[in-house]
Design an enzyme around this catalytic site. Structure first.
Site, PDB file in Angstrom:
ATOM      1  N   LYS A 120      -8.303  16.315   3.184  1.00 56.36           N
ATOM      2  CA  LYS A 120      -8.332  14.844   3.009  1.00 56.36           C
ATOM      3  C   LYS A 120      -9.493  14.294   3.785  1.00 56.36           C
ATOM      4  O   LYS A 120      -9.707  14.595   4.943  1.00 56.36           O
ATOM      5  CB  LYS A 120      -7.135  14.304   3.541  1.00 56.36           C
ATOM      6  CG  LYS A 120      -6.975  12.733   2.978  1.00 56.36           C
ATOM      7  CD  LYS A 120      -5.596  12.487   3.455  1.00 56.36           C
ATOM      8  CE  LYS A 120      -5.157  10.743   3.195  1.00 56.36           C
ATOM      9  NZ  LYS A 120      -4.055  10.233   3.568  1.00 56.36           N
ATOM     10  N   SER A 149      -1.359   8.037  -0.308  1.00 56.16           N
ATOM     11  CA  SER A 149      -2.682   8.148  -0.194  1.00 56.16           C
ATOM     12  C   SER A 149      -3.456   9.301  -0.464  1.00 56.16           C
ATOM     13  O   SER A 149      -4.680   9.554  -0.511  1.00 56.16           O
ATOM     14  CB  SER A 149      -3.248   7.201   0.926  1.00 56.16           C
ATOM     15  OG  SER A 149      -2.997   7.925   2.018  1.00 56.16           O
ATOM     16  N   SER A 175       2.531   9.382   2.603  1.00 57.94           N
ATOM     17  CA  SER A 175       1.238   9.769   2.093  1.00 57.94           C
ATOM     18  C   SER A 175       1.031  10.959   1.989  1.00 57.94           C
ATOM     19  O   SER A 175       0.099  11.486   1.251  1.00 57.94           O
ATOM     20  CB  SER A 175       0.001   9.314   2.775  1.00 57.94           C
ATOM     21  OG  SER A 175      -0.245   7.857   2.400  1.00 57.94           O
TER      22      SER A 175
HETATM   23  N1  GLN Z   1       1.715   3.901   1.076  1.00 59.38           N
HETATM   24  C1  GLN Z   1       1.856   3.407   2.449  1.00 59.38           C
HETATM   25  C2  GLN Z   1       0.908   2.512   2.687  1.00 59.38           C
HETATM   26  O1  GLN Z   1       0.125   2.157   1.733  1.00 59.38           O
HETATM   27  C3  GLN Z   1       1.717   4.682   3.365  1.00 59.38           C
HETATM   28  C4  GLN Z   1       0.322   5.238   3.365  1.00 59.38           C
HETATM   29  C5  GLN Z   1       0.191   6.558   4.212  1.00 59.38           C
HETATM   30  O2  GLN Z   1       1.198   7.045   4.597  1.00 59.38           O
HETATM   31  N2  GLN Z   1      -0.952   6.638   4.648  1.00 59.38           N
HETATM   32  O3  GLN Z   1       0.566   2.137   3.759  1.00 59.38           O
END
Ligand code: GLN
Length: 495
Positions: free
Chosen positions: A76, A151, A175
């Site tokens: 990532k 994400s 995420s």
């Molecule tokens: N979808 C969540 C957010 O937008 C979690 C994102 C994540 O785990 N990095 O914050």
């Protein structure tokens, strides 16, 4: 070969049936033909090939090689790799090349893994669909009109599409688990403190955790072992021995008391997802598990608490990107709005740089976070959210007195359509309704494939365990994996 697991590739490498160079040539070629999925933001074929050749040479000369020797791992794009672009999905870091490796990266290198490209992601890991990337969305390999989750959508899609057998992502609110669920693969968020965060570009430091994506649990155990453990450079990484996850995976857990959480079957849960989860519960029952209902009454406050704590921390972590030392610097910062003439040029430079460098969702979070921390409001919002967070943790503590693991859906719905939730932040935030509480409580969470909808979209089963009980979590999940074949399903991606 592109559907092979890391374990299978390692067997082939050890027997001399295949070389790492052959593996990466195959994958680079596939990546080239699947460019439309927009999985990688950076992939340097020469660099990949030279790593593969070097490890093949060491293997041939009889050197001892690490446990992931010759296996490609997609990364990532928020993990620092020395000298390689690390953009965090943002315009802000478009030209950033870190001067050092994240600890997980040095550990992968020590294990002999091949760093196979940097994967697309929501900007600064804020999002659930990978549509908040400054580099365009990634497509779901199961249905290219849909999102891969987020994400860490690029890493999940890389594994699902057979572009890398394993990958790393990060999970602040879901995420890793949510993209794993909607891409039909395994994703693990380890306990907070299990894996060093050194060199992970921070979003919300008290919630962020790095973890693996894989096709199955054997691969998950393998990579988890390689990246776990104490790191003097991250004071929140726990100084404790790391269990031998791959060695113990095959032994069924001594006790199989499973908790089903009624709050995880609420409004907004897709009926096909629900029936796949109910079926998974039956699989456990047949395997001899005792199933008990355990309530997590405060979990309904998970989303509101998270959307105060995470933005608060992000507003602080992202303050450094102002164009002076870190981040994009605007070329033109002449006054644009009335009143700006009176500001110092450096202040205007910072304002213009942040305005240009950050996307809309990141700006929304920074404003929200700044507000909830501001004098006069911190008690009403931030401090209140911390109390709710404690209550959520207490719920888990009492639940784990009665059961070994909790199960439920990972994501309330299968992969949604591109664009479907972009104009409605709340709908997007609700994608994490079942994953977010594990981050607030710091406990490990795992998503494994457990079904396909009528329209051939993957469904994920989430398992949660007490802090540092990854071993139990993996072994419990293995009971399901052994009884089913969902982990063998692959999307039919056309090259
Ligand atoms: N979808 C969540 C957010 O937008 C979690 C994102 C994540 O785990 N990095 O914050």
């Amino acid at each position: 070969m592109n559907s092979a697991t890391a374990t299978a590739l390692l067997a082939g490498l050890e027997q001399g049936a295949i070389s790492s160079e052959e593996i990466v040539i195959g994958l680079l070629d596939r990546a080239d033909r699947l460019k439309r999925l927009n999985v990688f933001v950076h992939l340097d074929p020469d660099h990949v090939l030279s790593q593969a050749r070097a490890i093949d040479k060491r293997r041939r000369s009889g050197d001892s090689v690490g446990p992931l020797a010759g296996v490609p791992v997609a990364i990532k794009d928020l993990l620092c790799v020395e000298g390689e672009p690390t953009t965090c999905g943002s315009r802000m870091l478009r030209t950033f090349r870190p001067p050092y490796d994240a600890t997980v990266i040095s550990r992968l290198k020590q294990a002999g893994a091949i760093l196979f490209g940097k994967t697309n992601m929501d900007e600064f890991a804020m999002g659930s669909s990978t549509e908040n990337s400054a580099y365009g969305p990634t497509l779901n390999p199961w249905d290219e009109t849909r999102v891969p989750g987020g994400s860490s959508g690029g890493s999940a899609a890389a594994v699902a599409a057979g572009l890398a057998p394993i990958a790393l992502g990060s999970d602040t609110g879901g995420s890793i688990r949510q993209p794993a669920a909607v891409c039909g693969i395994v994703g693990l968020k380890p306990t907070y403190g299990r894996v060093s965060r050194y060199g992970l570009i921070a979003f919300a430091s008290s919630l962020d955790q790095i973890g693996p994506f894989a096709h199955d649990l054997a691969d998950t155990a393998l990579i988890l072992k390689a990246i776990s453990g104490h790191d003097p450079r991250d004071s929140t990484s726990v100084d404790d021995s790391v269990p031998d996850y791959p060695a113990t995976l095959g032994t069924p857990p001594e006790s199989l008391r499973i908790g089903v959480v009624p709050e995880f079957f609420g409004e907004g849960l897709d009926p096909e997802v629900e029936s796949a989860i109910r079926e998974a519960i039956r699989v456990y029952e047949q395997a001899g598990a005792t199933i008990r209902k355990v309530s997590l009454p405060n979990s309904r406050s998970g989303i509101p608490a998270y959307y105060i704590v995470a933005p608060a921390e992000c507003s602080s972590n992202l303050a450094r990107y102002d164009g002076t030392i870190y981040g994009h610097r605007a070329a033109d910062f002449s006054p644009r709005y009335p009143g700006e003439e009176s500001l110092a040029p450096m202040v205007r430079m910072m304002m213009a740089s942040r305005a240009e460098g950050f996307g809309a969702e990141v700006k929304r979070r920074i404003m929200l976070g700044t507000f909830v921390l501001s004098a006069g409001y911190a008690d009403q919002y931030y401090n209140q959210a911390l109390k709710v967070r404690r209550l959520i943790r207490n719920d888990f503590d009492s639940a784990f007195k009665e059961v070994d693991v909790l199960i439920g859906p990972t994501s309330p719905t299968p992969a949604f359509k591109l664009g479907e939730r972009t104009s409605n932040p709340l709908a997007m935030y609700l994608s994490d309704i079942y994953t977010i509480t594990a981050n607030l409580a710091g406990i490990p969470g795992l998503s494994i494939p457990c079904g396909l909808t009528k329209s051939n979209l993957p469904i994920g089963l989430q398992l949660l365990a007490p802090a540092f009980a990854e071993e139990k979590l993996l072994r419990t999940a293995r009971v399901f994996e052994r009884a089913t074949d969902w982990h063998l399903k692959r999307p039919g991606v056309k090259e």
